[in-house]
Design a protein around this motif. Structure first.
Motif, PDB file in Angstrom:
ATOM      1  N   ARG A 181       0.873  -1.167   0.000  1.00 58.66           N
ATOM      2  CA  ARG A 181       0.000   0.000   0.000  1.00 58.66           C
ATOM      3  C   ARG A 181       0.913   1.221   0.000  1.00 58.66           C
ATOM      4  NH1 ARG A 181      -3.140  -3.973   2.179  1.00 58.66           N
ATOM      5  NH2 ARG A 181      -5.384  -3.802   1.762  1.00 58.66           N
ATOM      6  N   ILE A 182       0.945   1.901  -1.150  1.00 56.09           N
ATOM      7  CA  ILE A 182       2.015   2.851  -1.424  1.00 56.09           C
ATOM      8  C   ILE A 182       1.470   4.260  -1.573  1.00 56.09           C
ATOM      9  CG2 ILE A 182       3.935   3.397  -2.969  1.00 56.09           C
ATOM     10  CD1 ILE A 182       3.659   0.449  -4.022  1.00 56.09           C
ATOM     11  N   GLU A 192       2.191  16.121  -6.875  1.00 55.82           N
ATOM     12  CA  GLU A 192       1.008  15.263  -6.952  1.00 55.82           C
ATOM     13  C   GLU A 192       1.216  14.061  -6.039  1.00 55.82           C
ATOM     14  OE1 GLU A 192      -1.353  14.478 -10.878  1.00 55.82           O
ATOM     15  OE2 GLU A 192       0.140  12.881 -10.690  1.00 55.82           O
ATOM     16  N   VAL A 193       0.155  13.657  -5.357  1.00 55.53           N
ATOM     17  CA  VAL A 193       0.186  12.484  -4.485  1.00 55.53           C
ATOM     18  C   VAL A 193      -0.814  11.458  -5.005  1.00 55.53           C
ATOM     19  CG1 VAL A 193      -0.242  11.594  -2.157  1.00 55.53           C
ATOM     20  CG2 VAL A 193       0.908  13.796  -2.462  1.00 55.53           C
ATOM     21  N   ALA A 194      -0.379  10.210  -5.099  1.00 54.32           N
ATOM     22  CA  ALA A 194      -1.244   9.107  -5.494  1.00 54.32           C
ATOM     23  C   ALA A 194      -1.196   8.022  -4.438  1.00 54.32           C
ATOM     24  CB  ALA A 194      -0.818   8.537  -6.844  1.00 54.32           C
ATOM     25  N   ALA A 195      -2.319   7.352  -4.236  1.00 54.67           N
ATOM     26  CA  ALA A 195      -2.383   6.178  -3.364  1.00 54.67           C
ATOM     27  C   ALA A 195      -2.552   4.956  -4.251  1.00 54.67           C
ATOM     28  CB  ALA A 195      -3.549   6.299  -2.394  1.00 54.67           C
ATOM     29  N   GLY A 289      -3.023  11.630   4.243  1.00 53.64           N
ATOM     30  CA  GLY A 289      -4.088  11.077   5.061  1.00 53.64           C
ATOM     31  C   GLY A 289      -5.231  10.537   4.228  1.00 53.64           C
ATOM     32  N   ALA A 290      -5.601  11.283   3.178  1.00 52.23           N
ATOM     33  CA  ALA A 290      -6.664  10.817   2.283  1.00 52.23           C
ATOM     34  C   ALA A 290      -6.240   9.540   1.570  1.00 52.23           C
ATOM     35  CB  ALA A 290      -7.004  11.908   1.272  1.00 52.23           C
ATOM     36  N   GLY A 291      -4.979   9.475   1.168  1.00 51.71           N
ATOM     37  CA  GLY A 291      -4.495   8.279   0.487  1.00 51.71           C
ATOM     38  C   GLY A 291      -4.498   7.061   1.381  1.00 51.71           C
ATOM     39  N   ILE A 292      -4.074   7.234   2.637  1.00 54.46           N
ATOM     40  CA  ILE A 292      -4.075   6.124   3.590  1.00 54.46           C
ATOM     41  C   ILE A 292      -5.505   5.631   3.821  1.00 54.46           C
ATOM     42  CG2 ILE A 292      -3.588   5.484   5.978  1.00 54.46           C
ATOM     43  CD1 ILE A 292      -1.266   7.527   5.855  1.00 54.46           C
ATOM     44  N   ALA A 293      -6.448   6.565   3.948  1.00 56.55           N
ATOM     45  CA  ALA A 293      -7.845   6.173   4.134  1.00 56.55           C
ATOM     46  C   ALA A 293      -8.361   5.399   2.926  1.00 56.55           C
ATOM     47  CB  ALA A 293      -8.692   7.417   4.380  1.00 56.55           C
ATOM     48  N   GLY A 297      -4.677   1.547   4.808  1.00 59.24           N
ATOM     49  CA  GLY A 297      -3.391   1.230   5.431  1.00 59.24           C
ATOM     50  C   GLY A 297      -2.247   1.832   4.646  1.00 59.24           C
ATOM     51  N   LEU A 298      -1.027   1.576   5.095  1.00 60.09           N
ATOM     52  CA  LEU A 298       0.162   2.139   4.448  1.00 60.09           C
ATOM     53  C   LEU A 298       1.363   1.249   4.738  1.00 60.09           C
ATOM     54  CD1 LEU A 298       1.599   4.502   2.952  1.00 60.09           C
ATOM     55  CD2 LEU A 298       1.924   5.561   5.214  1.00 60.09           C
TER      56      LEU A 298
END
Length: 364
Positions: A181-182, A192-195, A289-293, A297-298
């Motif tokens: 989970r990246i 830019e942030v991606a989950a 935080g939004a990506g972890i949600a 997990g992370l």
């Protein structure tokens, strides 16, 4: 194999020749203006003259790779340049009117003059073509969203895809168990942030354009649409003036009051940039935080982009904040800096795509 990478912007054309797995190009340069059919032909002649001397001409010795900023839902993977590919791109011009017209002329000139060598198109949006509907969609009129005209994409997909693959390789080398989970953090002028769960993105900070999401060096980031209406009604600004303000006069420039790069701002402790650093760090933490949600997990944070090296400083700070607010920490978070340049990433993307193509296609 040698890969000649073309990175066309709205006006300028950057080029670089990569040999084998070398991290740095053996030859590179920039053409200030390539727009127009005649200019495209002249630009390609100049690129070939500077980069292809001494390169064997037989099939398989080298190939073209072209970075394309937008491919919509039509292009979910790299594509071989053909007449049909160009025709498909032409249908996307209304969705990317600033970049695609000039790029399409360049591709037509490339196809006409250099068809003997394969050319692979690498799309920044391809990695995000399959975003979950809950993430890609906007709460707008269904006629607009159902047609695919207004939806979220990511605009640093090549970096995100390569950086996440790097994180997965490192996890495999350590024989670590569990689904990766990246959080992929691209530190570029428009960050830019991606989950990403394994190799599937589930969250992205950008929107229908790169303006949404994190503030950039000169771009506003997330904005209440009512502000645009207010600028139009109260300030009597037209679309061109509003666009200039949002894309060239905002972001870190607006916060700091002077031109600064993302790297300079985050690496400095100067008082003048204090507000910009606070806003950037705060927005970055919210995005993580939004990506972890979204992932539930992370396990990894990986940094890429022009300022990937800043991840060595930012990463521990983010992990500290994240761990502090986890009621039950469930394992160590791995941090990585993926330092490949965009040109090297495009070249690798093209070589992978070429190996997957049938021999008759690459032979033209």
């Amino acid at each position: 194999m040698n890969v000649l990478v073309l990175n066309p912007g709205a006006r300028q054309l950057d080029f670089a020749l990569y040999s084998g797995s070398e991290s740095l190009p053996s030859r590179s340069g920039r053409i200030d203006d390539y727009r127009g059919a005649a200019m495209c032909r002249a630009a390609l002649e100049k690129v070939a003259e500077q980069c292809l001397k001494g390169i064997p001409k037989e099939p398989g010795a080298w190939a073209w790779a072209v970075r394309i900023p937008f491919g919509g839902e039509l292009f979910a993977r790299p594509a071989l340049l053909t007449v049909e590919t160009v025709r498909s791109l032409e249908t996307l011009v209304p969705l990317s009117p600033l970049h695609l017209p000039a790029i399409i002329e360049l591709l037509a000139a490339l196809n006409d003059g250099y068809a003997a060598q394969p050319a692979i198109l690498a799309f920044e949006t391809a990695f995000f073509a399959g975003l979950p509907a809950r993430e890609a969609g906007y709460a707008l009129n269904a006629e607009l969203t159902d047609a695919g005209a207004l939806r979220r994409f990511g605009y640093h997909g090549l970096f995100h895809e390569a950086a996440c693959a790097h994180a997965r390789r490192l996890q495999k080398s350590r024989r670590a168990a569990g689904t990766p989970r990246i959080l992929s953090v691209c530190l570029d002028p428009q960050p830019e942030v991606a989950a990403v769960i394994r190799d599937r993105p589930v969250m992205i900070t950008s929107g229908a354009t790169p303006l949404e999401g994190l503030p950039g060096q000169t771009t506003c980031g997330e904005l209440d649409p009512g502000i645009i209406i207010a600028l139009s009604q109260k300030m009597k600004w037209g679309p061109e003036r509003i666009n200039a303000m949002l894309t060239r006069e905002s972001g870190l420039l607006g916060l700091a009051g002077e031109r600064t790069t993302l790297g300079e701002l985050l690496a400095s402790e100067h008082y003048e940039g204090a507000l910009g650093r606070k806003v950037m760090n705060y927005r970055l933490l919210l995005a993580c935080g939004a990506g972890i949600a979204a992932m539930g997990g992370l396990s990894h944070i990986v940094f890429s982009g022009r300022y990937a090296g800043l991840g060595e400083t930012i990463g521990p700070q983010l992990i500290s904040r994240i761990m502090r607010n986890r009621p039950e920490p469930s394992g160590e978070i791995q941090q990585h800096c993926f330092r490949s340049s965009l040109g090297r990433v495009v070249a690798d993307n093209a070589m992978t795509a070429l190996m997957a193509l049938p021999e008759r296609e690459t032979a033209g």
